[in-house]
Motif scaffolding. Structure first.
Motif, mmCIF file in Angstrom:
data_model
loop_
_atom_site.group_PDB
_atom_site.id
_atom_site.type_symbol
_atom_site.label_atom_id
_atom_site.label_comp_id
_atom_site.label_asym_id
_atom_site.label_seq_id
_atom_site.Cartn_x
_atom_site.Cartn_y
_atom_site.Cartn_z
ATOM 1 N N ASP A 58 41.941 70.919 79.240
ATOM 2 C CA ASP A 58 41.217 72.244 79.099
ATOM 3 C C ASP A 58 40.796 72.553 77.585
ATOM 4 O OD1 ASP A 58 41.583 73.394 81.103
ATOM 5 O OD2 ASP A 58 43.252 74.549 81.427
ATOM 6 N N GLU A 59 41.186 72.383 76.666
ATOM 7 C CA GLU A 59 41.496 72.179 74.806
ATOM 8 C C GLU A 59 39.991 70.954 74.945
ATOM 9 O OE1 GLU A 59 44.642 69.799 76.302
ATOM 10 O OE2 GLU A 59 45.346 72.305 76.364
ATOM 11 N N ASP A 60 39.694 69.556 76.048
ATOM 12 C CA ASP A 60 38.682 68.872 75.784
ATOM 13 C C ASP A 60 37.350 69.489 75.944
ATOM 14 O OD1 ASP A 60 39.914 66.759 74.651
ATOM 15 O OD2 ASP A 60 40.151 65.907 76.826
ATOM 16 N N VAL A 61 37.497 70.694 77.765
ATOM 17 C CA VAL A 61 36.148 71.338 78.022
ATOM 18 C C VAL A 61 36.135 72.478 76.460
ATOM 19 C CG1 VAL A 61 35.767 72.679 79.619
ATOM 20 C CG2 VAL A 61 37.277 71.212 79.812
ATOM 21 N N LEU A 62 36.728 73.104 76.162
ATOM 22 C CA LEU A 62 36.727 74.266 75.362
ATOM 23 C C LEU A 62 36.204 72.970 73.752
ATOM 24 C CD1 LEU A 62 39.798 76.086 74.978
ATOM 25 C CD2 LEU A 62 38.091 77.062 75.349
ATOM 26 N N LYS A 63 35.956 71.842 72.993
ATOM 27 C CA LYS A 63 35.694 71.213 72.438
ATOM 28 C C LYS A 63 34.555 71.102 72.620
ATOM 29 C CE LYS A 63 39.060 68.044 71.160
ATOM 30 N NZ LYS A 63 39.896 66.703 70.903
ATOM 31 N N ILE A 64 34.119 70.882 73.895
ATOM 32 C CA ILE A 64 33.034 69.840 74.454
ATOM 33 C C ILE A 64 32.036 71.675 74.842
ATOM 34 C CG2 ILE A 64 30.929 69.698 76.263
ATOM 35 C CD1 ILE A 64 33.296 67.767 76.863
ATOM 36 N N GLU A 65 32.366 72.472 74.432
ATOM 37 C CA GLU A 65 32.074 73.723 74.622
ATOM 38 C C GLU A 65 31.041 74.812 72.675
ATOM 39 O OE1 GLU A 65 34.096 76.395 77.287
ATOM 40 O OE2 GLU A 65 33.199 76.131 79.024
ATOM 41 N N SER A 66 32.333 74.103 71.990
ATOM 42 C CA SER A 66 31.659 74.686 71.052
ATOM 43 C C SER A 66 30.708 73.974 70.172
ATOM 44 C CB SER A 66 33.434 74.477 70.742
ATOM 45 O OG SER A 66 33.449 73.305 69.961
ATOM 46 N N VAL A 67 30.751 72.179 70.791
ATOM 47 C CA VAL A 67 29.896 71.500 70.464
ATOM 48 C C VAL A 67 27.820 71.975 71.067
ATOM 49 C CG1 VAL A 67 28.819 68.815 70.919
ATOM 50 C CG2 VAL A 67 31.359 69.797 70.213
ATOM 51 N N LEU A 68 28.088 72.303 72.335
ATOM 52 C CA LEU A 68 27.031 72.605 73.134
ATOM 53 C C LEU A 68 26.759 73.645 72.786
ATOM 54 C CD1 LEU A 68 27.432 71.755 76.210
ATOM 55 C CD2 LEU A 68 26.355 69.786 75.427
ATOM 56 N N GLU A 69 27.173 74.872 72.173
ATOM 57 C CA GLU A 69 27.024 76.125 71.579
ATOM 58 C C GLU A 69 26.301 76.354 70.295
ATOM 59 O OE1 GLU A 69 30.396 78.597 71.593
ATOM 60 O OE2 GLU A 69 30.985 78.799 73.902
ATOM 61 N N ASP A 70 26.922 75.288 69.289
ATOM 62 C CA ASP A 70 25.974 74.943 67.780
ATOM 63 C C ASP A 70 26.577 73.623 67.442
ATOM 64 O OD1 ASP A 70 24.745 76.027 65.721
ATOM 65 O OD2 ASP A 70 27.023 76.790 64.935
ATOM 66 N N PRO A 71 25.496 72.560 67.315
ATOM 67 C CA PRO A 71 25.466 70.727 67.434
ATOM 68 C C PRO A 71 25.796 70.834 66.586
ATOM 69 C CG PRO A 71 23.827 71.450 68.768
ATOM 70 C CD PRO A 71 24.750 73.200 69.286
ATOM 71 N N ALA A 72 24.314 71.431 65.204
ATOM 72 C CA ALA A 72 24.819 71.350 63.915
ATOM 73 C C ALA A 72 25.518 71.596 62.793
ATOM 74 C CB ALA A 72 23.257 72.278 63.334
ATOM 75 N N THR A 73 26.930 71.938 63.541
ATOM 76 C CA THR A 73 27.891 72.606 62.897
ATOM 77 C C THR A 73 28.429 71.717 62.766
ATOM 78 O OG1 THR A 73 28.677 74.188 64.232
ATOM 79 C CG2 THR A 73 27.586 75.035 62.193
ATOM 80 N N HIS A 74 28.557 70.378 64.023
ATOM 81 C CA HIS A 74 29.125 69.510 64.418
ATOM 82 C C HIS A 74 28.661 68.795 63.847
ATOM 83 C CE1 HIS A 74 31.883 71.509 66.658
ATOM 84 N NE2 HIS A 74 31.324 72.898 67.202
ATOM 85 N N GLY A 75 28.297 68.298 63.246
ATOM 86 C CA GLY A 75 27.021 66.891 62.727
ATOM 87 C C GLY A 75 25.933 66.665 63.288
ATOM 88 N N ILE A 76 25.552 66.958 64.734
ATOM 89 C CA ILE A 76 24.478 66.610 65.560
ATOM 90 C C ILE A 76 23.378 66.418 64.732
ATOM 91 C CG2 ILE A 76 23.645 66.281 67.460
ATOM 92 C CD1 ILE A 76 25.634 67.124 69.161
ATOM 93 N N PRO A 77 22.623 65.491 64.450
ATOM 94 C CA PRO A 77 21.763 65.789 63.449
ATOM 95 C C PRO A 77 19.959 66.744 64.670
ATOM 96 C CG PRO A 77 20.977 63.779 64.215
ATOM 97 C CD PRO A 77 22.670 63.821 64.984
ATOM 98 N N SER A 78 19.284 67.075 63.999
ATOM 99 C CA SER A 78 18.257 67.931 64.257
ATOM 100 C C SER A 78 17.229 67.398 65.099
ATOM 101 C CB SER A 78 17.800 68.771 62.720
ATOM 102 O OG SER A 78 17.285 68.359 62.344
#
Length: 149
Positions: A58-78
């Motif tokens: 469940d923690e991994d699912v929450l991590k994935i959801e947080s990255v998908l909500e705001d990918p820029a803050t997690h270091g994914i290029p624009s």
């Protein structure tokens, strides 16, 4: 993890995904997530792309959801986002699922309203991207060639 913790369906961002698929491919079943974005999300969350999605904690699912909500803050290029320089906010966004569908519908409606070329082509249900229409896109009211009897 044991075999009993396997989930046949996992829910990420309001989407049910197959648990038997590897994580990399399961994420691609979401609308708005392609191969590159799925790999970027997995790289940022430090998960195994070959792991079956049903074994995610469940923690991994929450991590994935947080990255998908705001990918820029997690270091994914624009440059990987699917909505660069949004018309209304001016920000780079990555939309998924219903947000993506509604935004595209809104864009098409706006084009129809301002009567631009693409909007008119959408109204007439013709292609917008320069395809030839002599032989294709003939469904509906257009008639074929009539033969003599």
């Amino acid at each position: 993890m044991t075999q009993t913790e396997f989930k046949h369906r996992i829910r990420i961002s309001k989407t049910d995904l197959e648990g038997k698929n590897p994580l990399e491919y399961a994420l691609q079943d979401m609308k708005g997530i392609g191969r590159a974005m799925a790999r970027a999300v997995i790289r940022v969350t430090e998960l195994d792309p070959k792991q079956q999605a049903g074994y995610l904690a469940d923690e991994d699912v929450l991590k994935i959801e947080s990255v998908l909500e705001d990918p820029a803050t997690h270091g994914i290029p624009s440059w990987m986002f699917n909505r660069k320089k949004d018309v209304y906010s001016g920000l780079d966004k990555h939309l998924i699922e219903t947000d993506l569908v509604l935004t595209v519908q809104e864009d098409i409606t706006n084009m129809k309203k301002i009567r631009c070329y693409k909007g008119i082509r959408h109204e007439l249900r013709l292609p917008c991207r320069g395809q030839r229409t002599r032989g294709s896109f003939r469904k509906g009211t257009s008639m074929g060639v009539k033969r003599k009897k």
